[in-house]
Design an enzyme around this catalytic site. Structure first.
Site, PDB file in Angstrom:
ATOM      1  N   PRO A   1       0.740  -1.320  -0.166  1.00 58.84           N
ATOM      2  CA  PRO A   1       0.157   0.228  -0.112  1.00 58.84           C
ATOM      3  C   PRO A   1       0.779   1.504   0.295  1.00 58.84           C
ATOM      4  O   PRO A   1       0.593   2.174  -0.306  1.00 58.84           O
ATOM      5  CB  PRO A   1      -1.027   0.158   1.074  1.00 58.84           C
TER       6      PRO A   1
ATOM      7  N   ASP B   1      -2.576   4.071  -6.179  1.00 59.63           N
ATOM      8  CA  ASP B   1      -4.187   4.109  -6.309  1.00 59.63           C
ATOM      9  C   ASP B   1      -4.111   4.047  -4.461  1.00 59.63           C
ATOM     10  O   ASP B   1      -5.142   4.268  -3.696  1.00 59.63           O
ATOM     11  CB  ASP B   1      -4.961   2.528  -6.378  1.00 59.63           C
ATOM     12  N   GLU B   2      -2.978   4.023  -3.805  1.00 58.87           N
ATOM     13  CA  GLU B   2      -3.649   3.447  -2.325  1.00 58.87           C
ATOM     14  C   GLU B   2      -2.124   4.488  -1.977  1.00 58.87           C
ATOM     15  O   GLU B   2      -2.868   6.382  -1.985  1.00 58.87           O
ATOM     16  CB  GLU B   2      -2.661   2.381  -1.859  1.00 58.87           C
ATOM     17  N   MET B   3      -1.121   4.717  -0.669  1.00 63.09           N
ATOM     18  CA  MET B   3      -0.445   5.880  -0.684  1.00 63.09           C
ATOM     19  C   MET B   3       0.593   6.731  -1.795  1.00 63.09           C
ATOM     20  O   MET B   3       1.203   7.595  -1.738  1.00 63.09           O
ATOM     21  CB  MET B   3       0.468   5.113   0.768  1.00 63.09           C
TER      22      MET B   3
ATOM     23  N   HIS C   1       1.725   1.964  -3.704  1.00 61.71           N
ATOM     24  CA  HIS C   1       1.179   1.277  -4.712  1.00 61.71           C
ATOM     25  C   HIS C   1       0.103   2.116  -5.141  1.00 61.71           C
ATOM     26  O   HIS C   1      -0.271   4.001  -4.541  1.00 61.71           O
ATOM     27  CB  HIS C   1      -0.312   0.328  -4.463  1.00 61.71           C
TER      28      HIS C   1
END
Lengths: 341, 341
Positions: free
Chosen positions: B141, B146-148, B144
């Site tokens: 995460p 699209d995450e952090m 990524h």
């Protein structure tokens, strides 16, 4: 039919008049690509089945504030554990993201909690429409043994003994606490919960770049396939009843025996009300999973495909589903100046 | 097979020994209905496929506290909007109640966020098991897009410039901030997230009244039907991989074409890993809807019926589903001395 025509004819006239205005205005523009301020633009398509959310109504701020506090106060429940906001969390799309809300003792209830956003302009409340005003709606959760398990005398007594509420009611209502004032305060707060300025509303107001071409094509199919015959108006739903026979493919027996929730039939006993439910609003629908009165469908794409199959008899392609889902995501509005999440 | 026998034979011997102890003990009791203090009782059924959650391990409290703060801090993400707790909310069963978690720009990701509770005793992390320790899991995460959407140098720099973190790390780790200390702190906090004392664990420990007869019968069918061949151990899952071919009945095309998520095949490229996923833990499963790696199933009863049909080739009756669901609800444990909600 006459009523429908009564709506359509002025709409067509208004559109014709508007087109004329636009034509004249465009004629006067220096280039065909003049920048138009969305707010200044009169280009709302009056023939569209969906209309933008108007700004929040003007409401007494003292009553809104008092209602907001009551809405979030678990004091409303008998054991002090459940507030309105427990199932209608403004940070969770105005609902609770559970298939079936949890009642006393963590047991799931019977139906999915609908969002509280934009409810001020719904025509009826609860999935079966058994309340026709927000004030009347409050009676339901307040008394339900699996929700707040309380009653008006008990609640008024608790509020009257509270250190803040008596003064707040006196200021906002110039009288002592009574059920009507409590219901009015909560309903007034709920009427403030509007989510204008979704990308789709900005598109309706003339900002062509507010949504993607993908979402525009999804909107076109949403209308062409007939979704908009029930999901229309300012709330893209929330203004009529329809029979709903989507059965959960995963549940055994139900597929043969039908749902155990008979909707408005349970109120009226009339055959024509069997499995008839309020058509839900699709405003902010991307944030209010899971879907349907029984919370049986987890994802928006699944809900779109299921509705088309069961309500319209149409098998959508994966492309149809993706496009319509993209359009539905553009219905997520703003609250407190921020897009809802 | 030899391995399986290796597990079963000692289990049978232990059960026989235990039965003997119980027989001797009962012989000495004044009545056959002697009250037994659950905690004092040695009556854990060693042959049961599920074992109770032991108390939280002893962990350095300074590191737990620091990890807790990091876990909830959106500073970990590039734009300061996403914390670990955004998708692993301790107040939402350790997950986020969304089918697919929302990434940057509110776009849904690809897989369902699993709960963070009890992860300390899982054998691997992510639905495809691509990390084998909690410390390694954090890399996913953090990086990524699209995450952090961050990275270790950026994070260490931000933490080092923070008013509190440098001192907290020096106290807890006797050194300056580095990626290993950050990962250790978060992983240590996560190891503290155990949920012991579920009704079912109390039942396993000998409290016959901890769960209903309904849940007991559900447990029996859960074992008899073969659910427990994959969902077993202390986490009722979380300790092996299996092929998963539950396809969403509602999604068009997918029914013919199969899922687009190939699970471990995407890591290994080996045919035997196609659509193979980590078997999820069923601890607290009543609180972690929606279900499956794609969040495609909204309700626990649907998930039970779907798993039986697709994994075991068995069509459950509505009664089977209700009983097994009741058993699964008894797996909801406690955190901070309160039942999870």
């Amino acid at each position: 039919m006459r009523e429908a025509l009564g709506l359509v004819v002025p709409g067509v006239l208004a559109l014709a008049a508007l087109s004329l205005v636009v034509l004249i205005w465009q004629g006067g523009a220096a280039t065909p690509y003049s920048v138009v301020e969305p707010d200044a633009s009169p280009r709302i398509d009056d023939s569209a089945p969906i209309t933008p959310i108007p700004p929040a109504p003007v409401l007494d701020p003292l009553r809104v504030e008092l209602g907001e506090r009551l809405f979030h106060d678990p004091l409303l429940s008998r054991d002090g554990t459940v507030a309105c906001s427990s199932c209608h969390d403004l940070a969770s799309g105005g609902a609770d993201r559970r298939a079936l809300s949890l009642g006393t003792g963590n047991a799931p209830g019977r139906r999915n909690s609908p969002t509280v956003f934009n409810v001020g302009s719904h025509f009826a409340y609860f999935w079966d429409g058994r309340a026709t005003s927000l004030e009347e709606q409050i009676d339901g959760p307040l008394h339900h043994p699996d929700e707040m398990a309380s009653n008006w005398p008990a609640l008024v007594q608790k509020l009257a003994a509270h250190k803040d509420y008596p003064g707040l009611f006196r200021t906002a209502y110039s009288r002592d606490i009574d059920p009507a004032a409590v219901a009015d305060a909560i309903a007034t707060f709920e009427r403030s919960l509007v989510t204008p300025d979704s990308p789709f509303d900005r598109y309706l107001r003339g900002d062509e770049h507010a949504i993607s071409n993908y979402a525009k094509e999804g909107y076109k199919r949403f209308v062409d396939f007939g979704c908009a015959s029930c999901h229309q108006g300012v709330n893209v739903g929330g203004n009529m009843y329809q029979r709903f026979r989507v059965l959960s493919d995963y549940l055994p027996d139900r597929r043969e025996n039908g749902s155990t929730d008979l909707g408005r039939f349970e109120l009226s006993g009339r055959e024509q009300d069997r499995e008839v439910f309020k058509v839900p609003s699709l405003r902010n629908v991307a944030l209010t999973a899971p879907y349907f009165h029984d919370g049986s469908v987890a994802r928006l794409d699944q809900a779109v495909a299921a509705m088309a199959r069961h309500q319209l008899g149409r098998e959508l392609t994966e492309e149809d589903v993706a496009l319509i889902t993209s359009f539905l995501r553009s219905l997520t509005g703003q609250y407190g100046g921020e897009p809802l999440r």
